[in-house]
Design a protein around this motif. Structure first.
Motif, PDB file in Angstrom:
ATOM      1  N   THR A 119      -0.692  -3.274   1.023  1.00  0.00           N
ATOM      2  CA  THR A 119       0.530  -2.802   1.158  1.00  0.00           C
ATOM      3  C   THR A 119       0.634  -2.777   2.913  1.00  0.00           C
ATOM      4  O   THR A 119      -0.238  -2.219   3.268  1.00  0.00           O
ATOM      5  N   GLY A 120       1.861  -3.286   3.329  1.00  0.00           N
ATOM      6  CA  GLY A 120       1.956  -3.315   4.742  1.00  0.00           C
ATOM      7  C   GLY A 120       1.571  -4.546   5.559  1.00  0.00           C
ATOM      8  O   GLY A 120       1.754  -4.841   6.703  1.00  0.00           O
ATOM      9  N   SER A 121       0.706  -5.316   4.897  1.00  0.00           N
ATOM     10  CA  SER A 121       0.549  -6.666   5.470  1.00  0.00           C
ATOM     11  C   SER A 121       1.383  -7.784   5.497  1.00  0.00           C
ATOM     12  O   SER A 121       2.325  -7.611   4.577  1.00  0.00           O
ATOM     13  N   LEU A 122       1.321  -8.547   6.413  1.00  0.00           N
ATOM     14  CA  LEU A 122       2.115  -9.796   6.256  1.00  0.00           C
ATOM     15  C   LEU A 122       1.285 -10.844   5.420  1.00  0.00           C
ATOM     16  O   LEU A 122       0.370 -11.411   5.915  1.00  0.00           O
ATOM     17  N   TYR A 123       1.511 -10.836   4.052  1.00  0.00           N
ATOM     18  CA  TYR A 123       0.488 -11.464   3.112  1.00  0.00           C
ATOM     19  C   TYR A 123       0.054 -12.474   3.432  1.00  0.00           C
ATOM     20  O   TYR A 123       0.775 -13.832   3.612  1.00  0.00           O
ATOM     21  N   GLY A 124      -1.324 -12.726   3.666  1.00  0.00           N
ATOM     22  CA  GLY A 124      -1.992 -14.071   3.869  1.00  0.00           C
ATOM     23  C   GLY A 124      -1.920 -14.444   5.176  1.00  0.00           C
ATOM     24  O   GLY A 124      -2.524 -15.323   5.571  1.00  0.00           O
ATOM     25  N   TYR A 125      -1.107 -13.608   6.242  1.00  0.00           N
ATOM     26  CA  TYR A 125      -1.064 -14.212   7.459  1.00  0.00           C
ATOM     27  C   TYR A 125      -1.635 -13.086   8.338  1.00  0.00           C
ATOM     28  O   TYR A 125      -2.626 -13.424   9.490  1.00  0.00           O
ATOM     29  N   VAL A 126      -1.213 -11.668   8.311  1.00  0.00           N
ATOM     30  CA  VAL A 126      -1.745 -10.645   9.183  1.00  0.00           C
ATOM     31  C   VAL A 126      -2.261  -9.575   8.514  1.00  0.00           C
ATOM     32  O   VAL A 126      -1.228  -8.797   7.847  1.00  0.00           O
ATOM     33  N   PRO A 127      -3.440  -8.967   8.524  1.00  0.00           N
ATOM     34  CA  PRO A 127      -4.026  -7.875   8.009  1.00  0.00           C
ATOM     35  C   PRO A 127      -3.389  -6.496   8.645  1.00  0.00           C
ATOM     36  O   PRO A 127      -2.686  -6.638   9.527  1.00  0.00           O
ATOM     37  N   VAL A 128      -3.510  -5.484   7.887  1.00  0.00           N
ATOM     38  CA  VAL A 128      -3.149  -4.137   8.264  1.00  0.00           C
ATOM     39  C   VAL A 128      -4.191  -3.724   9.349  1.00  0.00           C
ATOM     40  O   VAL A 128      -5.095  -4.067   9.207  1.00  0.00           O
ATOM     41  N   HIS A 129      -3.624  -2.866  10.376  1.00  0.00           N
ATOM     42  CA  HIS A 129      -4.526  -2.264  11.350  1.00  0.00           C
ATOM     43  C   HIS A 129      -4.975  -0.875  10.981  1.00  0.00           C
ATOM     44  O   HIS A 129      -5.832  -0.356  11.405  1.00  0.00           O
ATOM     45  N   ASN A 130      -3.767  -0.527  10.165  1.00  0.00           N
ATOM     46  CA  ASN A 130      -4.005   0.934   9.576  1.00  0.00           C
ATOM     47  C   ASN A 130      -3.702   1.178   8.295  1.00  0.00           C
ATOM     48  O   ASN A 130      -2.552   0.949   8.168  1.00  0.00           O
ATOM     49  N   ARG A 131      -4.473   1.030   7.560  1.00  0.00           N
ATOM     50  CA  ARG A 131      -4.296   1.219   6.023  1.00  0.00           C
ATOM     51  C   ARG A 131      -3.409   2.415   5.619  1.00  0.00           C
ATOM     52  O   ARG A 131      -3.670   3.468   5.739  1.00  0.00           O
ATOM     53  N   PRO A 132      -2.018   2.065   4.895  1.00  0.00           N
ATOM     54  CA  PRO A 132      -1.451   3.288   4.712  1.00  0.00           C
ATOM     55  C   PRO A 132      -1.685   4.141   3.262  1.00  0.00           C
ATOM     56  O   PRO A 132      -2.537   3.684   2.643  1.00  0.00           O
ATOM     57  N   ASP A 133      -0.999   5.042   3.044  1.00  0.00           N
ATOM     58  CA  ASP A 133      -1.255   5.732   1.682  1.00  0.00           C
ATOM     59  C   ASP A 133      -0.625   4.883   0.443  1.00  0.00           C
ATOM     60  O   ASP A 133       0.411   4.510   0.781  1.00  0.00           O
ATOM     61  N   GLU A 134      -1.553   4.507  -0.308  1.00  0.00           N
ATOM     62  CA  GLU A 134      -1.225   3.705  -1.444  1.00  0.00           C
ATOM     63  C   GLU A 134      -0.901   4.297  -2.711  1.00  0.00           C
ATOM     64  O   GLU A 134      -1.024   3.893  -3.834  1.00  0.00           O
ATOM     65  N   THR A 135      -0.669   5.494  -2.630  1.00  0.00           N
ATOM     66  CA  THR A 135      -0.776   6.578  -3.982  1.00  0.00           C
ATOM     67  C   THR A 135       0.653   5.870  -4.752  1.00  0.00           C
ATOM     68  O   THR A 135       1.656   5.684  -3.977  1.00  0.00           O
ATOM     69  N   THR A 136       0.477   5.721  -6.238  1.00  0.00           N
ATOM     70  CA  THR A 136       1.298   5.223  -6.800  1.00  0.00           C
ATOM     71  C   THR A 136       2.288   6.391  -7.478  1.00  0.00           C
ATOM     72  O   THR A 136       1.537   7.523  -7.599  1.00  0.00           O
ATOM     73  N   GLY A 137       3.182   5.959  -8.111  1.00  0.00           N
ATOM     74  CA  GLY A 137       3.920   6.936  -8.846  1.00  0.00           C
ATOM     75  C   GLY A 137       4.814   8.038  -7.796  1.00  0.00           C
ATOM     76  O   GLY A 137       5.362   8.934  -8.467  1.00  0.00           O
ATOM     77  N   ILE A 138       4.699   7.868  -6.593  1.00  0.00           N
ATOM     78  CA  ILE A 138       5.500   8.776  -5.711  1.00  0.00           C
ATOM     79  C   ILE A 138       6.466   7.707  -4.652  1.00  0.00           C
ATOM     80  O   ILE A 138       5.969   6.485  -4.414  1.00  0.00           O
ATOM     81  N   TRP A 139       7.413   8.306  -4.064  1.00  0.00           N
ATOM     82  CA  TRP A 139       8.056   7.722  -3.084  1.00  0.00           C
ATOM     83  C   TRP A 139       7.617   7.424  -1.834  1.00  0.00           C
ATOM     84  O   TRP A 139       7.179   8.270  -1.112  1.00  0.00           O
ATOM     85  N   HIS A 140       7.531   6.268  -1.112  1.00  0.00           N
ATOM     86  CA  HIS A 140       7.045   6.129   0.289  1.00  0.00           C
ATOM     87  C   HIS A 140       8.337   5.338   0.901  1.00  0.00           C
ATOM     88  O   HIS A 140       9.170   4.737   0.364  1.00  0.00           O
ATOM     89  N   GLU A 141       8.241   5.502   2.484  1.00  0.00           N
ATOM     90  CA  GLU A 141       9.150   4.826   3.236  1.00  0.00           C
ATOM     91  C   GLU A 141       8.515   3.566   3.904  1.00  0.00           C
ATOM     92  O   GLU A 141       7.473   3.862   4.452  1.00  0.00           O
ATOM     93  N   MET A 142       9.076   2.550   3.820  1.00  0.00           N
ATOM     94  CA  MET A 142       8.749   1.354   4.774  1.00  0.00           C
ATOM     95  C   MET A 142       9.872   0.866   5.787  1.00  0.00           C
ATOM     96  O   MET A 142      10.854   0.952   5.385  1.00  0.00           O
ATOM     97  N   GLU A 143       9.363   0.759   6.904  1.00  0.00           N
ATOM     98  CA  GLU A 143      10.354   0.370   7.906  1.00  0.00           C
ATOM     99  C   GLU A 143       9.748  -1.034   8.562  1.00  0.00           C
ATOM    100  O   GLU A 143       8.519  -1.219   8.769  1.00  0.00           O
ATOM    101  N   ILE A 144      10.631  -2.053   8.553  1.00  0.00           N
ATOM    102  CA  ILE A 144      10.209  -3.482   8.847  1.00  0.00           C
ATOM    103  C   ILE A 144      11.069  -3.799  10.054  1.00  0.00           C
ATOM    104  O   ILE A 144      12.205  -3.987  10.073  1.00  0.00           O
ATOM    105  N   LYS A 145      10.435  -3.858  11.151  1.00  0.00           N
ATOM    106  CA  LYS A 145      11.346  -4.137  12.535  1.00  0.00           C
ATOM    107  C   LYS A 145      10.903  -5.810  12.854  1.00  0.00           C
ATOM    108  O   LYS A 145       9.805  -6.146  13.244  1.00  0.00           O
TER     109      LYS A 145
END
Length: 285
Positions: A119-145
């Protein structure tokens, strides 16, 4: 009294699609207005209890009808225990992965969820630098700029990924504007992903932001700025005149071309009267 009530109702409708900082809602919580599913043979999304929900595995993806280039795209998402989805940005819906990139949304169940595919990576191109909370079953907010060649991903208010598309192999020729899409459920039957509070702040309707694109060294960025400026029309004229007086050859060339095109468009017999008048008025200033 009736007129007052009607006016208040109208104002409520007009402002219901607005969010903070000039952002606009892209999902009304009721139906798929302004969105389309492709390829469409198996519907992948439905609106349930005010949320966008994808359950059928490997079904149709959901795309905005409008294309966007530079923006802040925000939404909340919830993944089931084995949820697997994503957000496609700057893509042609007819060939989304060939023209755009996917921001991954993935539950932490698979052994293949390395930093390049989580979650948060540009799939197959750029890895995450800071691993996000990946807890399932709860709401998370994502911002893509998307800010020209810089893409920044944040989850729950924390930046996970920053990418310069000019320096990432395979991303140099990706589209700089396109549809935004939600990927359908790419997990097993019974798994799902939910989305809500979907909004966008579109930088390409801001004349000042668009004008800065005329100074960029990258020709593709300048071309994208030109298209946005032409769409804006008359409000760009003052910025274009300023560019032509500064002596910057790159900006001057683009500004001169657009001023010519706007003038030609305004003088065309087929031009709308309001557009013609606004451009002529701006040119006389």
């Amino acid at each position: 009294m009736k007129k007052t009530v009607a006016l208040l109702a109208l104002l409520t409708i007009l402002f219901s699609c607005k969010t903070q900082n000039g952002a606009v809602s892209l999902f009304n919580g009721k139906d798929l207005t302004n969105w389309k599913m492709l390829p469409g043979k198996v519907p992948g999304f439905e609106v349930t209890e005010g949320n966008l929900v994808t359950t059928p595995p490997n079904s149709s993806d959901l795309f905005t009808e409008e294309w966007y280039g530079n923006y802040v795209f925000k939404f909340e998402y919830l993944l089931s225990e084995v949820g697997n989805s994503g957000v496609l940005i700057r893509c042609d819906p007819e060939n989304p992965w060939g023209t755009g990139v996917e921001v991954q949304l993935l539950a932490p169940w698979t052994p293949y969820r390395d930093d390049l595919h989580c979650t948060g990576s540009l799939y197959g191109y750029v890895p995450v630098h800071n691993r996000p909370d990946e807890t399932t079953g709860i709401w998370h907010e994502m911002e893509i700029k998307c800010d020209r060649n810089i893409i920044t991903i944040s989850v729950d208010g924390e930046i996970t990924t920053i990418a310069n598309t000019d320096t990432v192999k395979g991303m140099e020729e990706k589209l700089l504007e396109g549809a935004i899409g939600f990927q359908s459920n790419h997990s097993n039957e019974g798994e799902q992903a939910k989305f809500r509070k979907v909004s966008i702040r579109n930088f390409d309707i801001d004349p000042e932001y668009v004008a800065r694109g005329f100074y960029e060294k990258d020709g593709r960025v300048r071309e994208q700025a030109y298209r946005s400026a032409r769409s804006i029309g008359a409000p760009m004229v003052g910025h274009l005149a300023e560019m032509m007086s500064e002596g910057n050859i790159t900006a001057y060339s683009g500004a001169k071309k657009l001023l010519f095109d706007l003038s030609a468009e305004a003088s065309s017999p087929d031009a709308r009267k309001d557009m013609r008048n606004s451009v002529i008025k701006a040119l006389k200033k």
